[in-house]
Design a protein around this motif. Structure first.
Motif, short mmCIF file in Angstrom:
data_model
loop_
_atom_site.label_atom_id
_atom_site.label_comp_id
_atom_site.label_asym_id
_atom_site.label_seq_id
_atom_site.Cartn_x
_atom_site.Cartn_y
_atom_site.Cartn_z
N LEU A 163 17.17 22.37 14.01
CA LEU A 163 17.75 23.67 13.67
C LEU A 163 18.01 24.50 14.92
N TRP A 164 17.07 24.48 15.86
CA TRP A 164 17.25 25.19 17.12
C TRP A 164 18.48 24.65 17.85
N ALA A 165 18.59 23.34 17.94
CA ALA A 165 19.70 22.72 18.66
C ALA A 165 21.04 23.09 18.04
N ILE A 166 21.11 23.11 16.72
CA ILE A 166 22.34 23.47 16.04
C ILE A 166 22.72 24.92 16.34
N GLU A 167 21.76 25.82 16.26
CA GLU A 167 22.04 27.23 16.52
C GLU A 167 22.46 27.46 17.97
N VAL A 168 21.79 26.80 18.91
CA VAL A 168 22.14 26.95 20.32
C VAL A 168 23.54 26.37 20.58
N ALA A 169 23.83 25.23 19.98
CA ALA A 169 25.15 24.63 20.16
C ALA A 169 26.24 25.54 19.62
N LYS A 170 26.01 26.15 18.45
CA LYS A 170 27.00 27.07 17.89
C LYS A 170 27.21 28.26 18.82
N GLN A 171 26.13 28.77 19.37
CA GLN A 171 26.22 29.92 20.28
C GLN A 171 26.99 29.54 21.55
N ILE A 172 26.66 28.41 22.13
CA ILE A 172 27.31 27.98 23.37
C ILE A 172 28.80 27.72 23.12
N VAL A 173 29.12 27.00 22.06
CA VAL A 173 30.52 26.70 21.78
C VAL A 173 31.29 27.98 21.45
N GLY A 174 30.64 28.90 20.75
CA GLY A 174 31.30 30.17 20.43
C GLY A 174 31.65 30.97 21.67
N GLU A 175 30.76 30.95 22.65
CA GLU A 175 30.99 31.73 23.86
C GLU A 175 31.80 30.94 24.90
N GLN A 176 31.27 29.81 25.32
CA GLN A 176 31.89 29.06 26.40
C GLN A 176 33.09 28.23 25.94
N GLY A 177 33.05 27.74 24.72
CA GLY A 177 34.16 26.94 24.21
C GLY A 177 35.44 27.75 24.11
N PHE A 178 35.31 29.01 23.72
CA PHE A 178 36.48 29.88 23.65
C PHE A 178 37.08 30.07 25.04
N GLU A 179 36.22 30.28 26.03
CA GLU A 179 36.71 30.46 27.40
C GLU A 179 37.43 29.21 27.89
N LEU A 180 36.90 28.06 27.56
CA LEU A 180 37.53 26.80 27.96
C LEU A 180 38.88 26.63 27.27
N ALA A 181 38.94 26.91 25.99
CA ALA A 181 40.21 26.79 25.26
C ALA A 181 41.25 27.76 25.79
N GLN A 182 40.83 28.97 26.09
CA GLN A 182 41.76 29.95 26.62
C GLN A 182 42.27 29.54 28.00
N ALA A 183 41.37 29.01 28.84
CA ALA A 183 41.79 28.54 30.15
C ALA A 183 42.75 27.37 30.03
N ALA A 184 42.50 26.48 29.07
CA ALA A 184 43.38 25.32 28.88
C ALA A 184 44.76 25.77 28.41
N ARG A 185 44.80 26.82 27.63
CA ARG A 185 46.08 27.31 27.10
C ARG A 185 46.84 28.13 28.13
N ASP A 186 46.15 29.05 28.80
CA ASP A 186 46.83 30.05 29.63
C ASP A 186 46.55 29.93 31.13
N GLY A 187 45.55 29.15 31.50
CA GLY A 187 45.10 29.18 32.88
C GLY A 187 45.63 28.06 33.74
N THR A 188 45.16 28.12 34.96
CA THR A 188 45.49 27.07 35.93
C THR A 188 44.48 25.95 35.82
N GLU A 189 44.72 24.91 36.58
CA GLU A 189 43.77 23.80 36.60
C GLU A 189 42.40 24.27 37.10
#
Length: 75
Positions: free
Chosen positions: A15-41
């Motif tokens: 349960l801890w791992a699932i919650e931490v993964a959701k938190q990390i993906v929610g925060e860092q995953g969004f940044e990665l997706a945005q960089a992939a869409r709008d950013g440079t390499e």
């Protein structure tokens, strides 16, 4: 991950791992997706590194917690 929790079983850890993964993906995953869409390499590389670092930090946090509860003569 400022809140302290007790992990007393495999289920608790899961349960801890699932919650931490959701938190990390929610925060860092969004940044990665945005960089992939709008950013440079370099932006994508930096966002990917930040995602990896967040995962590493979470794993080290739980590992350190396990060591704290270990008897001194077991190390």
């Amino acid at each position: 991950m400022d809140e302290t929790i007790q992990i007393g079983s495999r289920g608790d850890f899961g349960l801890w791992a699932i919650e931490v993964a959701k938190q990390i993906v929610g925060e860092q995953g969004f940044e990665l997706a945005q960089a992939a869409r709008d950013g440079t390499e370099d932006d994508v590389r930096a966002a990917g590194n930040a995602l990896g670092q967040a995962i590493t930090n979470a794993l080290l946090e739980v590992y350190d917690g396990l060591l704290e509860d270990m008897p001194a003569d077991a190390t």
